[in-house]
Write a protein that holds these residues in place. Structure first.
Motif, PDB file in Angstrom:
ATOM      1  N   GLU A   1       0.825  -1.216   0.000  1.00  0.00           N
ATOM      2  CA  GLU A   1       0.000   0.000   0.000  1.00  0.00           C
ATOM      3  C   GLU A   1       0.859   1.266   0.000  1.00  0.00           C
ATOM      4  OE1 GLU A   1       0.251  -1.524   4.310  1.00  0.00           O
ATOM      5  OE2 GLU A   1      -0.048  -2.361   2.298  1.00  0.00           O
ATOM      6  N   LEU A   2       2.148   1.135   0.256  1.00  0.00           N
ATOM      7  CA  LEU A   2       3.031   2.305   0.300  1.00  0.00           C
ATOM      8  C   LEU A   2       3.996   2.371  -0.873  1.00  0.00           C
ATOM      9  CD1 LEU A   2       3.967   2.421   4.106  1.00  0.00           C
ATOM     10  CD2 LEU A   2       2.192   3.722   2.911  1.00  0.00           C
ATOM     11  N   ILE A   3       4.061   1.318  -1.691  1.00  0.00           N
ATOM     12  CA  ILE A   3       5.086   1.258  -2.735  1.00  0.00           C
ATOM     13  C   ILE A   3       4.910   2.374  -3.750  1.00  0.00           C
ATOM     14  CG2 ILE A   3       3.755  -0.373  -4.146  1.00  0.00           C
ATOM     15  CD1 ILE A   3       7.577  -0.355  -3.745  1.00  0.00           C
ATOM     16  N   GLU A   4       3.660   2.720  -4.086  1.00  0.00           N
ATOM     17  CA  GLU A   4       3.428   3.772  -5.077  1.00  0.00           C
ATOM     18  C   GLU A   4       3.930   5.122  -4.554  1.00  0.00           C
ATOM     19  OE1 GLU A   4      -0.180   5.688  -7.796  1.00  0.00           O
ATOM     20  OE2 GLU A   4      -0.593   4.024  -6.435  1.00  0.00           O
ATOM     21  N   SER A   5       3.640   5.418  -3.298  1.00  0.00           N
ATOM     22  CA  SER A   5       4.123   6.660  -2.704  1.00  0.00           C
ATOM     23  C   SER A   5       5.647   6.667  -2.628  1.00  0.00           C
ATOM     24  CB  SER A   5       3.525   6.841  -1.302  1.00  0.00           C
ATOM     25  OG  SER A   5       4.130   7.918  -0.631  1.00  0.00           O
ATOM     26  N   GLU A   6       6.241   5.524  -2.313  1.00  0.00           N
ATOM     27  CA  GLU A   6       7.694   5.431  -2.208  1.00  0.00           C
ATOM     28  C   GLU A   6       8.360   5.690  -3.558  1.00  0.00           C
ATOM     29  OE1 GLU A   6      11.164   4.802   0.090  1.00  0.00           O
ATOM     30  OE2 GLU A   6       9.074   4.907   0.739  1.00  0.00           O
ATOM     31  N   LEU A   7       7.809   5.135  -4.614  1.00  0.00           N
ATOM     32  CA  LEU A   7       8.423   5.260  -5.941  1.00  0.00           C
ATOM     33  C   LEU A   7       8.127   6.600  -6.602  1.00  0.00           C
ATOM     34  CD1 LEU A   7       7.747   1.695  -7.418  1.00  0.00           C
ATOM     35  CD2 LEU A   7       9.917   2.590  -6.562  1.00  0.00           C
ATOM     36  N   PHE A   8       6.883   7.063  -6.493  1.00  0.00           N
ATOM     37  CA  PHE A   8       6.472   8.243  -7.265  1.00  0.00           C
ATOM     38  C   PHE A   8       6.239   9.482  -6.413  1.00  0.00           C
ATOM     39  CE2 PHE A   8       4.635   4.426  -9.398  1.00  0.00           C
ATOM     40  CZ  PHE A   8       5.586   4.341 -10.402  1.00  0.00           C
ATOM     41  N   GLY A   9       6.269   9.323  -5.077  1.00  0.00           N
ATOM     42  CA  GLY A   9       6.030  10.458  -4.203  1.00  0.00           C
ATOM     43  C   GLY A   9       4.545  10.735  -4.026  1.00  0.00           C
TER      44      GLY A   9
ATOM     45  N   GLN B   1       4.421  17.218   1.328  1.00  0.00           N
ATOM     46  CA  GLN B   1       4.768  16.654   0.027  1.00  0.00           C
ATOM     47  C   GLN B   1       5.990  15.738   0.164  1.00  0.00           C
ATOM     48  OE1 GLN B   1       6.982  18.906  -3.101  1.00  0.00           O
ATOM     49  NE2 GLN B   1       4.997  18.906  -4.171  1.00  0.00           N
ATOM     50  N   ARG B   2       5.987  14.641  -0.592  1.00  0.00           N
ATOM     51  CA  ARG B   2       7.105  13.701  -0.575  1.00  0.00           C
ATOM     52  C   ARG B   2       7.609  13.496  -1.999  1.00  0.00           C
ATOM     53  NH1 ARG B   2       8.889   9.106   2.507  1.00  0.00           N
ATOM     54  NH2 ARG B   2       9.958   7.599   1.174  1.00  0.00           N
ATOM     55  N   ILE B   3       8.921  13.564  -2.177  1.00  0.00           N
ATOM     56  CA  ILE B   3       9.539  13.303  -3.471  1.00  0.00           C
ATOM     57  C   ILE B   3       9.868  11.817  -3.550  1.00  0.00           C
ATOM     58  CG2 ILE B   3      11.449  13.857  -5.015  1.00  0.00           C
ATOM     59  CD1 ILE B   3       9.506  16.148  -4.494  1.00  0.00           C
ATOM     60  N   GLY B   4       9.401  11.156  -4.593  1.00  0.00           N
ATOM     61  CA  GLY B   4       9.589   9.719  -4.724  1.00  0.00           C
ATOM     62  C   GLY B   4      10.954   9.347  -5.278  1.00  0.00           C
ATOM     63  N   LYS B   5      11.228   8.043  -5.291  1.00  0.00           N
ATOM     64  CA  LYS B   5      12.530   7.535  -5.707  1.00  0.00           C
ATOM     65  C   LYS B   5      12.829   7.836  -7.176  1.00  0.00           C
ATOM     66  CE  LYS B   5      13.355   5.649  -1.677  1.00  0.00           C
ATOM     67  NZ  LYS B   5      14.349   6.246  -0.754  1.00  0.00           N
ATOM     68  N   PHE B   6      11.828   7.819  -8.042  1.00  0.00           N
ATOM     69  CA  PHE B   6      12.077   8.130  -9.452  1.00  0.00           C
ATOM     70  C   PHE B   6      12.609   9.553  -9.602  1.00  0.00           C
ATOM     71  CE2 PHE B   6       9.919   4.279 -10.724  1.00  0.00           C
ATOM     72  CZ  PHE B   6      10.375   4.038 -12.014  1.00  0.00           C
ATOM     73  N   GLU B   7      11.997  10.494  -8.900  1.00  0.00           N
ATOM     74  CA  GLU B   7      12.476  11.880  -8.967  1.00  0.00           C
ATOM     75  C   GLU B   7      13.852  12.028  -8.315  1.00  0.00           C
ATOM     76  OE1 GLU B   7       9.652  15.334  -8.549  1.00  0.00           O
ATOM     77  OE2 GLU B   7       8.385  13.729  -7.736  1.00  0.00           O
ATOM     78  N   GLN B   8      14.068  11.332  -7.197  1.00  0.00           N
ATOM     79  CA  GLN B   8      15.366  11.402  -6.527  1.00  0.00           C
ATOM     80  C   GLN B   8      16.487  10.884  -7.427  1.00  0.00           C
ATOM     81  OE1 GLN B   8      15.285   9.508  -2.622  1.00  0.00           O
ATOM     82  NE2 GLN B   8      13.197  10.221  -2.275  1.00  0.00           N
ATOM     83  N   ALA B   9      16.168   9.913  -8.284  1.00  0.00           N
ATOM     84  CA  ALA B   9      17.179   9.302  -9.157  1.00  0.00           C
ATOM     85  C   ALA B   9      17.334  10.037 -10.481  1.00  0.00           C
ATOM     86  CB  ALA B   9      16.827   7.838  -9.407  1.00  0.00           C
TER      87      ALA B   9
ATOM     88  N   LYS C   1       2.219   0.589 -12.849  1.00  0.00           N
ATOM     89  CA  LYS C   1       2.639   1.991 -12.788  1.00  0.00           C
ATOM     90  C   LYS C   1       4.117   2.152 -13.133  1.00  0.00           C
ATOM     91  CE  LYS C   1      -0.913   3.499  -9.523  1.00  0.00           C
ATOM     92  NZ  LYS C   1      -1.752   2.303  -9.613  1.00  0.00           N
ATOM     93  N   VAL C   2       4.950   1.192 -12.723  1.00  0.00           N
ATOM     94  CA  VAL C   2       6.369   1.234 -13.084  1.00  0.00           C
ATOM     95  C   VAL C   2       6.522   1.073 -14.588  1.00  0.00           C
ATOM     96  CG1 VAL C   2       8.560  -0.001 -12.903  1.00  0.00           C
ATOM     97  CG2 VAL C   2       7.223   0.457 -10.847  1.00  0.00           C
ATOM     98  N   LEU C   3       5.743   0.174 -15.168  1.00  0.00           N
ATOM     99  CA  LEU C   3       5.795  -0.027 -16.617  1.00  0.00           C
ATOM    100  C   LEU C   3       5.452   1.264 -17.348  1.00  0.00           C
ATOM    101  CD1 LEU C   3       6.026  -1.887 -19.100  1.00  0.00           C
ATOM    102  CD2 LEU C   3       3.592  -2.409 -18.807  1.00  0.00           C
ATOM    103  N   ARG C   4       4.432   1.957 -16.893  1.00  0.00           N
ATOM    104  CA  ARG C   4       4.038   3.212 -17.528  1.00  0.00           C
ATOM    105  C   ARG C   4       5.156   4.254 -17.401  1.00  0.00           C
ATOM    106  NH1 ARG C   4      -0.141   4.359 -14.586  1.00  0.00           N
ATOM    107  NH2 ARG C   4      -1.374   2.785 -15.676  1.00  0.00           N
ATOM    108  N   ALA C   5       5.788   4.294 -16.231  1.00  0.00           N
ATOM    109  CA  ALA C   5       6.886   5.248 -16.032  1.00  0.00           C
ATOM    110  C   ALA C   5       8.052   4.940 -16.960  1.00  0.00           C
ATOM    111  CB  ALA C   5       7.338   5.215 -14.575  1.00  0.00           C
ATOM    112  N   LEU C   6       8.338   3.671 -17.189  1.00  0.00           N
ATOM    113  CA  LEU C   6       9.428   3.287 -18.087  1.00  0.00           C
ATOM    114  C   LEU C   6       9.085   3.620 -19.540  1.00  0.00           C
ATOM    115  CD1 LEU C   6      10.530  -0.169 -16.587  1.00  0.00           C
ATOM    116  CD2 LEU C   6      11.485   2.101 -16.148  1.00  0.00           C
ATOM    117  N   GLN C   7       7.833   3.428 -19.900  1.00  0.00           N
ATOM    118  CA  GLN C   7       7.408   3.693 -21.280  1.00  0.00           C
ATOM    119  C   GLN C   7       7.428   5.187 -21.603  1.00  0.00           C
ATOM    120  OE1 GLN C   7       3.575   1.765 -21.037  1.00  0.00           O
ATOM    121  NE2 GLN C   7       4.290  -0.076 -22.089  1.00  0.00           N
TER     122      GLN C   7
END
Length: 457
Positions: free
Chosen positions: A206-214, A226-234, A254-260
């Motif tokens: 339930e927290l993975i989406e917030s962790e990755l995308f903020g 506001q939280r900055i996710g791992k994709f933005e941090q990287a 959601k990760v697939l969409r971000a990669l695409q």
């Protein structure tokens, strides 16, 4: 309690000092001459009370030898024939204090406590200096080994790192998948950018989406800012998705969409954010089998596995074990400010015969245990037999049992070893480990705290 070595050729002095120190709770060892004192001083004591006049080597010769070896053991000189010149010379060689015989009780105890405190500070100072030196040179651990499998991995890294190709690293827990990811990043054009690591197995679904995308402030209960996710941090660097096989199907989409699209949207937000990220993933699971079982998206698998790197377990590259063990030994000694120690050939042979279900992570724990518990300057095959609970046949736990006087001490140690092994097998996934060993996750967290169990670096 700390261990104090009393080096004096007079039995009455040794007996008197032993009674005082043992009454205060210290562990006491004795030496009757300089040679014995020097040998025992190298075997892990915390303080040396050193007489000046002794057979074979006198106290000053012992002190000189310890000084030449850059020993961190604090030394207090004791003598009935002390002079100012001798005290000055002893201080120049590193002695922390000088006591006259017979020592005053209060003066003795104050000196012992002060010397032990200084000894601890000296060890910590050596350790911190080494950490600074290591950080100043490189914080990237080399990939150790000369087996064909390691050679292929290194060649693949050299070819793939300069590209933008996504990489999927596979292998059992503890084999070094994270290390491969670090080398891919370090040898890439993105090396000056961030390397952001995400352990997908350690984050609740339930927290993975917030962790990755903020997320945006107020997007859900508890989102107070506001939280900055791992994709933005990287952004501009590398995102390492460890244990990608434990990610939920919803998060996979959601990760697939971000990669695409190379774009993400924070939870609770309506703005699309561009991200420039290279993704490296790792797993100890068979993702193709999970695809067949509808537990992993096939389209995401193909997006991630442009390049496949498999890290084999230690049992499939036993020839690398001696080099890895020596490297870990040197690393642990430097970081702990300990004296030089080496492996006997027989010890390395015996280590090579283990199954190493926890792979390099388990080997690191074992090497550190051998360094701390073995006597002398060399770790022998007998030490391995005594202190390493064997993965297969041919070993004995009798030596382990002999080290404990009470059932509670032995139980705590055995429980710690068991939990560490099971955590290794599950790549330190606390939830999976708790389920495997049949206890609640909160109870396992309490055990980790009580037994001082920490995930190795």
């Amino acid at each position: 309690m700390p261990t104090v070595l009393i080096a004096d050729d007079e039995p009455a002095i040794r007996r008197a000092l032993r009674e005082i120190l043992e009454f205060e709770g210290y562990t006491v060892e004795e030496a009757v001459d300089g040679d014995e004192a020097l040998e025992k001083a190298r075997s892990g004591i915390d303080l040396l009370l050193l007489d000046i006049k002794m057979p074979k080597r006198d106290g000053m010769e012992v002190l000189q030898a310890l000084h030449d070896a850059e020993s961190t053991v604090p030394v207090v000189m004791i003598s009935g024939h002390g002079t100012v010149e001798t005290a000055v010379e002893a201080t120049q060689l590193g002695a922390v204090d000088f006591l006259e015989k017979p020592p005053d009780l209060n003066r003795l105890l104050v000196t012992v406590r002060g010397a032990l405190a200084r000894g601890q500070l000296k060890v910590e100072n050596v350790r911190l200096k080494q950490v600074v030196r290591d950080a100043g040179t490189s914080d990237l651990t080399p990939i150790v080994g000369d087996s064909p499998a390691i050679g292929r991995i290194q060649q693949t890294i050299e070819r793939v790192a300069p590209s933008e190709a996504r990489v999927l690293i596979t292998g059992e827990p503890g084999t070094g998948k994270e290390l491969v990811a670090r080398h891919l990043h370090a040898q890439s054009p993105r090396a000056d950018g961030p390397l952001v690591e995400v352990n997908c197995a350690a984050i609740p679904s339930e927290l993975i989406e917030s962790e990755l995308f903020g997320h945006e402030k107020g997007s859900f209960t508890g989102a107070t800012k506001q939280r900055i996710g791992k994709f933005e941090q990287a952004d501009g660097g590398t995102l390492f998705l460890d244990e990608i096989g434990d990610m939920s199907l919803d998060a996979q989409a959601k990760v697939l969409r971000a990669l695409q699209e190379s774009r993400i949207t924070r939870v609770g937000g309506d703005r699309s954010i561009s991200v420039n990220v290279r993704v490296v993933a790792a797993t100890n699971r068979d993702l193709l089998q999970q695809v067949d079982e509808k537990r992993f998206r096939e389209d995401l698998y193909h997006r991630l596995s442009v390049i496949l790197i498999h890290v084999p377990p230690l049992r499939e590259r036993r020839g690398d074990i001696p080099d890895i063990a020596r490297f870990i030994l040197g690393q642990v000694m430097r970081r702990n400010g300990m004296t030089d120690k080496s492996f006997a050939d027989g010890a390395l042979t015996r280590l090579g015969q283990q199954e190493w279900r926890g792979n390099v992570r388990e080997l690191r724990n074992v090497v550190e245990r051998l360094l701390i518990l073995s006597d002398g300057d060399e770790i022998t095959a007998a030490d391995v037999e005594r202190y390493v609970i064997p993965s297969g046949s041919g070993g004995s736990a009798a030596g382990l049992i002999d080290r404990y006087d009470t059932l509670f001490e032995f139980r705590d140690h055995a429980e710690k070893l068991f939990i560490e092994r099971k955590l290794d097998e599950n790549d330190w996934n606390v939830s999976a480990t708790a389920e495997l060993i049949g206890i609640q996750r909160s109870h396992l967290y309490n055990k980790l705290k009580d037994l001082n169990i920490e995930r190795p670096e």
